[in-house]
Motif scaffolding. Structure first.
Motif, PDB file in Angstrom:
ATOM      1  N   ALA A   1       0.836  -1.207   0.000  1.00 28.06           N
ATOM      2  CA  ALA A   1       0.000   0.000   0.000  1.00 28.06           C
ATOM      3  C   ALA A   1       0.866   1.251   0.000  1.00 28.06           C
ATOM      4  N   HIS A   2       0.452   2.290  -0.753  1.00 31.04           N
ATOM      5  CA  HIS A   2       1.212   3.546  -0.709  1.00 31.04           C
ATOM      6  C   HIS A   2       0.792   4.397   0.484  1.00 31.04           C
ATOM      7  N   TYR A   3      -0.395   4.057   1.076  1.00 32.68           N
ATOM      8  CA  TYR A   3      -0.892   4.822   2.225  1.00 32.68           C
ATOM      9  C   TYR A   3      -1.898   3.937   2.952  1.00 32.68           C
TER      10      TYR A   3
ATOM     11  N   THR B   1       7.697   7.787  -9.788  1.00 26.51           N
ATOM     12  CA  THR B   1       7.188   9.141 -10.005  1.00 26.51           C
ATOM     13  C   THR B   1       5.945   9.321  -9.148  1.00 26.51           C
ATOM     14  N   VAL B   2       5.748  10.498  -8.610  1.00 22.99           N
ATOM     15  CA  VAL B   2       4.491  10.810  -7.926  1.00 22.99           C
ATOM     16  C   VAL B   2       3.573  11.442  -8.963  1.00 22.99           C
ATOM     17  N   ALA B   3       2.403  10.859  -9.144  1.00 24.04           N
ATOM     18  CA  ALA B   3       1.476  11.384 -10.144  1.00 24.04           C
ATOM     19  C   ALA B   3       0.048  11.151  -9.690  1.00 24.04           C
TER      20      ALA B   3
ATOM     21  N   GLY C   1       6.600  14.752 -21.054  1.00 24.68           N
ATOM     22  CA  GLY C   1       6.803  15.715 -19.973  1.00 24.68           C
ATOM     23  C   GLY C   1       6.211  15.153 -18.690  1.00 24.68           C
ATOM     24  N   ARG C   2       5.310  15.915 -18.060  1.00 26.41           N
ATOM     25  CA  ARG C   2       4.674  15.460 -16.802  1.00 26.41           C
ATOM     26  C   ARG C   2       3.512  14.511 -17.069  1.00 26.41           C
ATOM     27  N   LYS C   3       3.154  14.285 -18.317  1.00 27.97           N
ATOM     28  CA  LYS C   3       1.951  13.513 -18.630  1.00 27.97           C
ATOM     29  C   LYS C   3       2.301  12.040 -18.864  1.00 27.97           C
ATOM     30  N   ILE C   4       1.582  11.190 -18.164  1.00 34.95           N
ATOM     31  CA  ILE C   4       1.826   9.746 -18.228  1.00 34.95           C
ATOM     32  C   ILE C   4       0.551   9.085 -18.759  1.00 34.95           C
TER      33      ILE C   4
ATOM     34  N   LYS D   1       4.614  17.100  -7.382  1.00 38.30           N
ATOM     35  CA  LYS D   1       5.552  16.990  -6.260  1.00 38.30           C
ATOM     36  C   LYS D   1       4.788  16.499  -5.030  1.00 38.30           C
ATOM     37  N   VAL D   2       5.506  15.966  -4.045  1.00 40.22           N
ATOM     38  CA  VAL D   2       4.864  15.554  -2.794  1.00 40.22           C
ATOM     39  C   VAL D   2       4.119  16.737  -2.174  1.00 40.22           C
ATOM     40  N   ASP D   3       4.602  17.950  -2.441  1.00 34.57           N
ATOM     41  CA  ASP D   3       3.929  19.160  -1.925  1.00 34.57           C
ATOM     42  C   ASP D   3       2.469  19.241  -2.359  1.00 34.57           C
TER      43      ASP D   3
ATOM     44  N   ALA E   1      -0.510  13.560  10.462  1.00 28.44           N
ATOM     45  CA  ALA E   1      -0.294  12.150  10.844  1.00 28.44           C
ATOM     46  C   ALA E   1       0.671  11.479   9.868  1.00 28.44           C
ATOM     47  N   ALA E   2       0.486  11.750   8.570  1.00 27.33           N
ATOM     48  CA  ALA E   2       1.359  11.120   7.565  1.00 27.33           C
ATOM     49  C   ALA E   2       2.795  11.599   7.742  1.00 27.33           C
ATOM     50  N   MET E   3       2.960  12.892   8.018  1.00 34.46           N
ATOM     51  CA  MET E   3       4.322  13.443   8.119  1.00 34.46           C
ATOM     52  C   MET E   3       5.016  13.009   9.398  1.00 34.46           C
ATOM     53  N   SER E   4       4.249  12.557  10.395  1.00 28.67           N
ATOM     54  CA  SER E   4       4.903  12.077  11.613  1.00 28.67           C
ATOM     55  C   SER E   4       5.120  10.560  11.573  1.00 28.67           C
TER      56      SER E   4
ATOM     57  N   GLN F   1       5.747   6.451   6.086  1.00 30.55           N
ATOM     58  CA  GLN F   1       4.977   7.168   5.065  1.00 30.55           C
ATOM     59  C   GLN F   1       5.855   8.218   4.372  1.00 30.55           C
ATOM     60  N   VAL F   2       6.639   8.921   5.151  1.00 28.18           N
ATOM     61  CA  VAL F   2       7.507   9.949   4.572  1.00 28.18           C
ATOM     62  C   VAL F   2       8.513   9.287   3.634  1.00 28.18           C
ATOM     63  N   ARG F   3       9.058   8.140   4.074  1.00 26.52           N
ATOM     64  CA  ARG F   3      10.036   7.429   3.232  1.00 26.52           C
ATOM     65  C   ARG F   3       9.383   6.980   1.925  1.00 26.52           C
TER      66      ARG F   3
HETATM   67  C1  LIG Z   1       5.162  13.502   3.558  1.00 29.37           C
HETATM   68  C2  LIG Z   1       3.659  13.293   3.523  1.00 29.37           C
HETATM   69  C3  LIG Z   1       3.197  12.916   2.144  1.00 29.37           C
HETATM   70  C4  LIG Z   1       1.768  12.542   2.044  1.00 29.37           C
HETATM   71  C5  LIG Z   1       1.529  11.946   0.652  1.00 29.37           C
HETATM   72  C6  LIG Z   1       1.385  10.490   0.721  1.00 29.37           C
HETATM   73  C7  LIG Z   1       1.603   9.663  -0.316  1.00 29.37           C
HETATM   74  C8  LIG Z   1       2.044  10.144  -1.670  1.00 29.37           C
HETATM   75  C9  LIG Z   1       2.460   9.013  -2.538  1.00 29.37           C
HETATM   76  C10 LIG Z   1       1.702   8.546  -3.518  1.00 29.37           C
HETATM   77  C11 LIG Z   1       0.305   9.010  -3.768  1.00 29.37           C
HETATM   78  C12 LIG Z   1       0.052   9.198  -5.215  1.00 29.37           C
HETATM   79  C13 LIG Z   1      -1.186   9.221  -5.768  1.00 29.37           C
HETATM   80  C14 LIG Z   1      -2.463   8.922  -5.058  1.00 29.37           C
HETATM   81  C15 LIG Z   1      -2.649   7.508  -5.036  1.00 29.37           C
HETATM   82  C16 LIG Z   1      -3.506   6.687  -5.655  1.00 29.37           C
HETATM   83  C17 LIG Z   1      -4.871   6.911  -5.960  1.00 29.37           C
HETATM   84  C18 LIG Z   1      -5.077   6.636  -7.383  1.00 29.37           C
HETATM   85  C19 LIG Z   1      -4.788   7.861  -8.131  1.00 29.37           C
HETATM   86  C20 LIG Z   1      -5.775   8.950  -7.775  1.00 29.37           C
HETATM   87  O1  LIG Z   1      -6.944   8.743  -7.640  1.00 29.37           O
HETATM   88  S1  LIG Z   1      -5.171  10.542  -7.585  1.00 29.37           S
HETATM   89  C21 LIG Z   1      -6.604  11.478  -7.031  1.00 29.37           C
HETATM   90  C22 LIG Z   1      -7.475  12.039  -8.127  1.00 29.37           C
HETATM   91  N1  LIG Z   1      -6.834  13.077  -8.853  1.00 29.37           N
HETATM   92  C23 LIG Z   1      -6.703  14.339  -8.409  1.00 29.37           C
HETATM   93  O2  LIG Z   1      -7.117  14.661  -7.328  1.00 29.37           O
HETATM   94  C24 LIG Z   1      -6.061  15.348  -9.345  1.00 29.37           C
HETATM   95  C25 LIG Z   1      -6.732  16.713  -9.236  1.00 29.37           C
HETATM   96  N2  LIG Z   1      -6.203  17.579 -10.274  1.00 29.37           N
HETATM   97  C26 LIG Z   1      -5.087  18.317 -10.076  1.00 29.37           C
HETATM   98  O3  LIG Z   1      -4.555  18.382  -8.992  1.00 29.37           O
HETATM   99  C27 LIG Z   1      -4.567  19.048 -11.270  1.00 29.37           C
HETATM  100  O4  LIG Z   1      -5.563  19.311 -12.195  1.00 29.37           O
HETATM  101  C28 LIG Z   1      -3.387  18.291 -11.972  1.00 29.37           C
HETATM  102  C29 LIG Z   1      -2.234  18.052 -10.964  1.00 29.37           C
HETATM  103  C30 LIG Z   1      -3.885  16.936 -12.537  1.00 29.37           C
HETATM  104  C31 LIG Z   1      -2.855  19.145 -13.140  1.00 29.37           C
HETATM  105  O5  LIG Z   1      -2.691  20.452 -12.679  1.00 29.37           O
HETATM  106  P1  LIG Z   1      -1.327  21.272 -12.871  1.00 29.37           P
HETATM  107  O6  LIG Z   1      -1.638  22.708 -12.600  1.00 29.37           O
HETATM  108  O7  LIG Z   1      -0.231  20.648 -12.072  1.00 29.37           O
HETATM  109  O8  LIG Z   1      -0.923  21.083 -14.363  1.00 29.37           O
HETATM  110  P2  LIG Z   1      -1.675  21.503 -15.717  1.00 29.37           P
HETATM  111  O9  LIG Z   1      -3.089  21.829 -15.483  1.00 29.37           O
HETATM  112  O10 LIG Z   1      -0.804  22.501 -16.406  1.00 29.37           O
HETATM  113  O11 LIG Z   1      -1.635  20.117 -16.545  1.00 29.37           O
HETATM  114  C32 LIG Z   1      -0.385  19.571 -16.959  1.00 29.37           C
HETATM  115  C33 LIG Z   1      -0.625  18.935 -18.329  1.00 29.37           C
HETATM  116  O12 LIG Z   1      -1.621  17.886 -18.157  1.00 29.37           O
HETATM  117  C34 LIG Z   1      -2.762  18.154 -18.965  1.00 29.37           C
HETATM  118  N3  LIG Z   1      -3.981  17.792 -18.213  1.00 29.37           N
HETATM  119  C35 LIG Z   1      -4.227  18.031 -16.919  1.00 29.37           C
HETATM  120  N4  LIG Z   1      -5.428  17.556 -16.581  1.00 29.37           N
HETATM  121  C36 LIG Z   1      -5.945  17.005 -17.701  1.00 29.37           C
HETATM  122  C37 LIG Z   1      -7.162  16.344 -17.995  1.00 29.37           C
HETATM  123  N5  LIG Z   1      -8.098  16.166 -17.050  1.00 29.37           N
HETATM  124  N6  LIG Z   1      -7.381  15.902 -19.245  1.00 29.37           N
HETATM  125  C38 LIG Z   1      -6.436  16.061 -20.187  1.00 29.37           C
HETATM  126  N7  LIG Z   1      -5.244  16.672 -19.983  1.00 29.37           N
HETATM  127  C39 LIG Z   1      -5.016  17.137 -18.755  1.00 29.37           C
HETATM  128  C40 LIG Z   1      -2.730  19.640 -19.239  1.00 29.37           C
HETATM  129  O13 LIG Z   1      -3.430  19.948 -20.423  1.00 29.37           O
HETATM  130  C41 LIG Z   1      -1.241  19.909 -19.342  1.00 29.37           C
HETATM  131  O14 LIG Z   1      -0.816  19.467 -20.616  1.00 29.37           O
HETATM  132  P3  LIG Z   1       0.313  20.313 -21.429  1.00 29.37           P
HETATM  133  O15 LIG Z   1       1.550  20.263 -20.596  1.00 29.37           O
HETATM  134  O16 LIG Z   1       0.444  19.610 -22.730  1.00 29.37           O
HETATM  135  O17 LIG Z   1      -0.233  21.699 -21.549  1.00 29.37           O
END
Ligand SMILES: CCCCC/C=C\C/C=C\C/C=C\C/C=C\CCCC(=O)SCCNC(=O)CCNC(=O)[C@H](O)C(C)(C)COP(=O)(O)OP(=O)(O)OC[C@H]1O[C@@H](n2cnc3c(N)ncnc32)[C@H](O)[C@@H]1OP(=O)(O)O
Length: 194
Positions: free
Chosen positions: A32-34, A99-101, A131-134, A161-163, A176-179, A183-185
């Motif tokens: 699990a990632h969390y 990658t974090v995405a 780029g950032r798109k996967i 970013k993690v931010d 809680a996650a940061m402590s 999770q931080v690792r």
């Molecule tokens: C130390 C404590 C840490 C605590 C953290 C703990 C763990 C972290 C580790 C892992 C966790 C990782 C993931 C979560 C885990 C799993 C769950 C499964 C995955 C999910 O469930 S996760 C939740 C649902 N998810 C969201 O909650 C996202 C809400 N959203 C946003 O946060 C923004 O919307 C964002 C970031 C997506 C983009 O925002 P942004 O400002 O960074 O970037 P921007 O808008 O410029 O997009 C850049 C380029 O992507 C294209 N693009 C963007 N969106 C598009 C779309 N919808 N359709 C088509 N193209 C799109 C643009 O068109 C542009 O393309 P181009 O570069 O070509 O112009």
């Protein structure tokens, strides 16, 4: 037919995904990632408890058994829960890229109903990176890894970013996650440039 949306077609400058040299070995459970993740966390009683295993390249497999708490129609999995299973499976690909995405777009085809008690056998792969798109896709099958297709998805994840989580998450859970050193690792290990 899945993958029909133009925004899920990789652009001309997209490249093939590269498996990170420190990615878990093929066959390894990803874990699990969390703890409290609804998709994979052990701390969610009604969660999916999805288990993913690394595959070759930037691909993996996962399993999820539909529980009574996951019903939509009587005796059948809720479509949103199935989308969650696909989203979680696709999100797990980030372990292989290190990658974090987050999910930007998720398009889902529901091909066959999925009864409660079914184990859904999922397979996912990253198809391209720009780029950032996967760009990625996943399929979920009934009755085994080669069984009939029940669900399919195409997705676009966007690297963050993690931010992203620290800035937007509810303070109680972030504190809680940061402590929690584990999770931080886990979170930091995913960052390309911590
Ligand atoms: C130390 C404590 C840490 C605590 C953290 C703990 C763990 C972290 C580790 C892992 C966790 C990782 C993931 C979560 C885990 C799993 C769950 C499964 C995955 C999910 O469930 S996760 C939740 C649902 N998810 C969201 O909650 C996202 C809400 N959203 C946003 O946060 C923004 O919307 C964002 C970031 C997506 C983009 O925002 P942004 O400002 O960074 O970037 P921007 O808008 O410029 O997009 C850049 C380029 O992507 C294209 N693009 C963007 N969106 C598009 C779309 N919808 N359709 C088509 N193209 C799109 C643009 O068109 C542009 O393309 P181009 O570069 O070509 O112009």
């Amino acid at each position: 037919m899945s993958g029909s949306s133009a925004s899920l077609q990789p652009p001309a400058d997209a490249v093939k995904p590269v498996r990170h040299p420190d990615a878990p070995a093929p066959g390894d459970l990803l874990g699990a990632h969390y703890e409290h993740c609804f998709g994979c966390g052990p701390g969610q009683p009604h969660g999916l408890h999805l288990e993913a295993r690394a595959g070759e390249g930037v691909a993996l497999t996962a399993e999820f058994t539909v529980q009574p708490a996951h019903q939509g129609a009587p005796g059948l999995a809720h479509g949103g829960v199935l989308a969650t299973a696909l989203d979680e499976t696709l999100g797990s690909l980030n372990w292989l890229l290190r990658t974090v995405a987050v999910t930007g777009r998720l398009e889902t085809d529901y091909v066959r109903p999925v009864p409660v008690g079914t184990t859904l056998h999922l397979a996912a792969e990253v198809t391209a990176v720009a780029g950032r798109k996967i760009y990625s896709r996943a399929v979920g099958r009934l009755d085994g890894p080669d069984g009939p297709v029940a669900v399919r998805a195409d997705a676009l994840f966007v690297e963050v970013k993690v931010d992203h989580f620290i800035d937007h998450g509810r303070p109680e859970e972030i504190r809680a996650a940061m402590s929690d050193p584990d999770q931080v690792r886990r979170a930091r290990a995913f960052e390309v440039n911590p």
